[in-house]
Design a protein around this motif. Structure first.
Motif, PDB file in Angstrom:
ATOM      1  N   VAL A   1      -7.948 -28.187  19.068  1.00  0.00           N
ATOM      2  CA  VAL A   1      -8.439 -26.793  19.072  1.00  0.00           C
ATOM      3  C   VAL A   1      -8.069 -26.058  17.782  1.00  0.00           C
ATOM      4  O   VAL A   1      -8.402 -24.884  17.635  1.00  0.00           O
ATOM      5  CB  VAL A   1      -7.862 -26.015  20.272  1.00  0.00           C
ATOM      6  CG1 VAL A   1      -8.224 -26.673  21.584  1.00  0.00           C
ATOM      7  CG2 VAL A   1      -6.346 -25.837  20.156  1.00  0.00           C
ATOM      8  N   MET A   2      -7.412 -26.725  16.847  1.00  0.00           N
ATOM      9  CA  MET A   2      -6.839 -26.073  15.678  1.00  0.00           C
ATOM     10  C   MET A   2      -7.623 -26.363  14.401  1.00  0.00           C
ATOM     11  O   MET A   2      -8.236 -27.423  14.257  1.00  0.00           O
ATOM     12  CB  MET A   2      -5.391 -26.534  15.493  1.00  0.00           C
ATOM     13  CG  MET A   2      -4.504 -26.320  16.703  1.00  0.00           C
ATOM     14  SD  MET A   2      -4.192 -24.574  17.070  1.00  0.00           S
ATOM     15  CE  MET A   2      -2.948 -24.201  15.821  1.00  0.00           C
ATOM     16  N   SER A   3      -7.548 -25.435  13.453  1.00  0.00           N
ATOM     17  CA  SER A   3      -8.116 -25.663  12.127  1.00  0.00           C
ATOM     18  C   SER A   3      -7.187 -26.488  11.249  1.00  0.00           C
ATOM     19  O   SER A   3      -7.629 -27.174  10.329  1.00  0.00           O
ATOM     20  CB  SER A   3      -8.427 -24.332  11.438  1.00  0.00           C
ATOM     21  OG  SER A   3      -9.380 -23.600  12.165  1.00  0.00           O
ATOM     22  N   ARG A   4      -5.891 -26.404  11.531  1.00  0.00           N
ATOM     23  CA  ARG A   4      -4.898 -27.163  10.763  1.00  0.00           C
ATOM     24  C   ARG A   4      -4.957 -28.647  11.107  1.00  0.00           C
ATOM     25  O   ARG A   4      -5.436 -29.041  12.160  1.00  0.00           O
ATOM     26  CB  ARG A   4      -3.501 -26.626  11.045  1.00  0.00           C
ATOM     27  CG  ARG A   4      -3.243 -25.253  10.490  1.00  0.00           C
ATOM     28  CD  ARG A   4      -1.858 -24.779  10.860  1.00  0.00           C
ATOM     29  NE  ARG A   4      -0.829 -25.801  10.630  1.00  0.00           N
ATOM     30  CZ  ARG A   4       0.461 -25.630  10.905  1.00  0.00           C
ATOM     31  NH1 ARG A   4       0.876 -24.494  11.438  1.00  0.00           N
ATOM     32  NH2 ARG A   4       1.324 -26.579  10.662  1.00  0.00           N
ATOM     33  N   SER A   5      -4.421 -29.458  10.200  1.00  0.00           N
ATOM     34  CA  SER A   5      -4.448 -30.897  10.435  1.00  0.00           C
ATOM     35  C   SER A   5      -3.506 -31.277  11.575  1.00  0.00           C
ATOM     36  O   SER A   5      -2.478 -30.625  11.817  1.00  0.00           O
ATOM     37  CB  SER A   5      -4.036 -31.653   9.170  1.00  0.00           C
ATOM     38  OG  SER A   5      -2.642 -31.540   8.945  1.00  0.00           O
ATOM     39  N   SER A   6      -3.842 -32.345  12.262  1.00  0.00           N
ATOM     40  CA  SER A   6      -3.019 -32.829  13.367  1.00  0.00           C
ATOM     41  C   SER A   6      -1.653 -33.280  12.877  1.00  0.00           C
ATOM     42  O   SER A   6      -0.636 -33.053  13.541  1.00  0.00           O
ATOM     43  CB  SER A   6      -3.738 -33.976  14.084  1.00  0.00           C
ATOM     44  OG  SER A   6      -4.970 -33.536  14.615  1.00  0.00           O
ATOM     45  N   ALA A   7      -1.606 -33.903  11.709  1.00  0.00           N
ATOM     46  CA  ALA A   7      -0.326 -34.364  11.166  1.00  0.00           C
ATOM     47  C   ALA A   7       0.603 -33.193  10.877  1.00  0.00           C
ATOM     48  O   ALA A   7       1.809 -33.240  11.173  1.00  0.00           O
ATOM     49  CB  ALA A   7      -0.561 -35.198   9.910  1.00  0.00           C
ATOM     50  N   SER A   8       0.062 -32.102  10.335  1.00  0.00           N
ATOM     51  CA  SER A   8       0.917 -30.952  10.014  1.00  0.00           C
ATOM     52  C   SER A   8       1.405 -30.261  11.280  1.00  0.00           C
ATOM     53  O   SER A   8       2.532 -29.750  11.329  1.00  0.00           O
ATOM     54  CB  SER A   8       0.167 -29.968   9.121  1.00  0.00           C
ATOM     55  OG  SER A   8      -0.847 -29.280   9.836  1.00  0.00           O
ATOM     56  N   LEU A   9       0.602 -30.247  12.298  1.00  0.00           N
ATOM     57  CA  LEU A   9       1.012 -29.656  13.579  1.00  0.00           C
ATOM     58  C   LEU A   9       2.181 -30.427  14.177  1.00  0.00           C
ATOM     59  O   LEU A   9       3.166 -29.828  14.637  1.00  0.00           O
ATOM     60  CB  LEU A   9      -0.162 -29.647  14.558  1.00  0.00           C
ATOM     61  CG  LEU A   9      -1.288 -28.658  14.239  1.00  0.00           C
ATOM     62  CD1 LEU A   9      -2.513 -28.980  15.070  1.00  0.00           C
ATOM     63  CD2 LEU A   9      -0.835 -27.225  14.484  1.00  0.00           C
ATOM     64  N   MET A  10       2.081 -31.742  14.183  1.00  0.00           N
ATOM     65  CA  MET A  10       3.171 -32.554  14.726  1.00  0.00           C
ATOM     66  C   MET A  10       4.436 -32.373  13.896  1.00  0.00           C
ATOM     67  O   MET A  10       5.540 -32.245  14.453  1.00  0.00           O
ATOM     68  CB  MET A  10       2.774 -34.029  14.765  1.00  0.00           C
ATOM     69  CG  MET A  10       1.741 -34.380  15.825  1.00  0.00           C
ATOM     70  SD  MET A  10       2.271 -34.010  17.523  1.00  0.00           S
ATOM     71  CE  MET A  10       3.734 -35.063  17.677  1.00  0.00           C
ATOM     72  N   ALA A  11       4.305 -32.343  12.578  1.00  0.00           N
ATOM     73  CA  ALA A  11       5.477 -32.214  11.708  1.00  0.00           C
ATOM     74  C   ALA A  11       6.187 -30.885  11.918  1.00  0.00           C
ATOM     75  O   ALA A  11       7.428 -30.816  11.887  1.00  0.00           O
ATOM     76  CB  ALA A  11       5.051 -32.371  10.246  1.00  0.00           C
ATOM     77  N   GLU A  12       5.438 -29.816  12.160  1.00  0.00           N
ATOM     78  CA  GLU A  12       6.057 -28.502  12.332  1.00  0.00           C
ATOM     79  C   GLU A  12       6.598 -28.285  13.739  1.00  0.00           C
ATOM     80  O   GLU A  12       7.720 -27.793  13.908  1.00  0.00           O
ATOM     81  CB  GLU A  12       5.043 -27.399  12.026  1.00  0.00           C
ATOM     82  CG  GLU A  12       5.602 -25.994  12.262  1.00  0.00           C
ATOM     83  CD  GLU A  12       4.605 -24.890  11.991  1.00  0.00           C
ATOM     84  OE1 GLU A  12       4.804 -23.779  12.520  1.00  0.00           O
ATOM     85  OE2 GLU A  12       3.630 -25.134  11.255  1.00  0.00           O
ATOM     86  N   VAL A  13       5.818 -28.629  14.756  1.00  0.00           N
ATOM     87  CA  VAL A  13       6.152 -28.258  16.130  1.00  0.00           C
ATOM     88  C   VAL A  13       6.962 -29.334  16.846  1.00  0.00           C
ATOM     89  O   VAL A  13       7.836 -29.020  17.650  1.00  0.00           O
ATOM     90  CB  VAL A  13       4.863 -27.927  16.917  1.00  0.00           C
ATOM     91  CG1 VAL A  13       5.185 -27.511  18.347  1.00  0.00           C
ATOM     92  CG2 VAL A  13       4.078 -26.823  16.210  1.00  0.00           C
ATOM     93  N   PHE A  14       6.689 -30.595  16.538  1.00  0.00           N
ATOM     94  CA  PHE A  14       7.414 -31.696  17.176  1.00  0.00           C
ATOM     95  C   PHE A  14       7.953 -32.653  16.111  1.00  0.00           C
ATOM     96  O   PHE A  14       7.579 -33.821  16.053  1.00  0.00           O
ATOM     97  CB  PHE A  14       6.487 -32.450  18.139  1.00  0.00           C
ATOM     98  CG  PHE A  14       6.035 -31.650  19.332  1.00  0.00           C
ATOM     99  CD1 PHE A  14       6.924 -31.326  20.345  1.00  0.00           C
ATOM    100  CD2 PHE A  14       4.718 -31.226  19.434  1.00  0.00           C
ATOM    101  CE1 PHE A  14       6.514 -30.593  21.453  1.00  0.00           C
ATOM    102  CE2 PHE A  14       4.294 -30.490  20.535  1.00  0.00           C
ATOM    103  CZ  PHE A  14       5.200 -30.172  21.549  1.00  0.00           C
TER     104      PHE A  14
END
Length: 294
Positions: free
Chosen positions: A244-257
């Motif tokens: 659902v995000m505009s950001r990359s999946s890799a960056s989401l995982m790196a920041e949040v998890f």
């Protein structure tokens, strides 16, 4: 109704996903016995569908419906699609959710077996993967079907029990084909306008690893599951190919998890709820994305 089309039972036909599944089945030359407590929206004269009002916790009523005894020349059915349920945690007291959903699913499974229906498709849920990921992070990403279920709510607990029930129904009746679809968060086109607002805070949607499924793709998965051949149980995650995000999946995982293992290189917006098994077992391929509408 035309007798040369396969006929299926659809519970929850008026629900958010059910109404789209109903239309998809009709558009693909199925006849449908639509079961719910309210009429499905959008049915028009000439549709190969019959609506019957039903309480799915009434075993006798479900047994009669699946046996075709809603009219004098009803049935037999090529398959049963079971979507009817209290659809999420927190909508009713836990005891009500358990009693309704567990009873309804057992009734549908038992009625299908008794009526000799050999193909059952039902709505499991992404929640069995351990959602929401607030108290405990996911074990790895992308998530798949290879780890033991981790229910974190009564709603999810029932979905886990449904998957276990299906295993034993197929053990008792080896000719049964049963497919559990672990649907992600179901969305309609009108829901997509708010997706860009998720970008300012990735924690807003971390609870399901930023996943979703377009209702039209969910309907595709149901139809493909009805066509599955080979006995036994399969459960498949059903999500869209992106997040659902505009950001990359890799960056989401790196920041949040940051402590969670990412097991392979990710595409730019690749779903973190793996649909590899649905692709392999069902031939599922999402055709829709929120990015096409915003």
């Amino acid at each position: 109704m035309s007798d040369d089309k396969p006929r299926v039972v659809l519970t929850g036909a008026a629900g958010k996903l059910g109404r789209v599944v109903l239309r998809d089945l009709l558009d693909h030359d199925y006849r449908v016995l639509a079961l719910d407590q309210v009429p499905p929206p959008g049915l028009v004269e000439g549709d190969d569908a019959q609506f019957v009002r039903i309480d799915l916790t009434d075993h006798g009523a479900v047994t009669e419906a699946v046996a075709g005894r809603t009219e004098e020349r009803g049935g037999p059915f090529a398959g049963v699609v079971h979507l009817g349920a209290i659809p999420a945690p927190g909508l009713a007291p836990n005891g009500v959710t358990f009693r309704n959903n567990a009873t309804a699913t057992w009734n549908v499974f038992d009625a299908a077996r008794a009526a000799g229906v050999r193909n059952v498709v039902w709505a499991s849920s992404e929640t069995v993967l351990g959602l929401p990921f607030e108290a405990a992070p996911p074990p790895y990403a992308p998530l798949d079907e290879e780890y033991r279920v981790r229910p974190e709510s009564t709603y999810s607990l029932v979905k886990s029990l449904e998957e276990e029930m299906a295993q034993h129904f197929c053990r008792w009746e080896p000719s049964l084909t049963m497919t559990g679809l672990r649907f992600s968060n179901v969305m309609h086109v009108e829901d997509y306008a708010r997706f860009p607002s998720f970008d300012h805070d990735p924690a807003l949607r971390k609870w399901n690893l930023w996943g979703y499924v377009d209702a039209r793709d969910g309907a595709q998965a149901v139809r493909l599951a009805l066509q599955r051949r080979g006995p036994g149980v399969e459960v498949c995650i059903v999500a869209n190919a992106d997040t659902v995000m505009s950001r990359s999946s890799a960056s989401l995982m790196a920041e949040v998890f940051p402590g969670v293992e990412v097991r392979r290189e990710l595409g730019e917006h690749e779903t973190l709820l793996s649909i590899d098994k649905a692709r392999r077992v069902l031939g599922y391929e999402p055709r829709h994305s929120w990015r096409d509408h915003v």
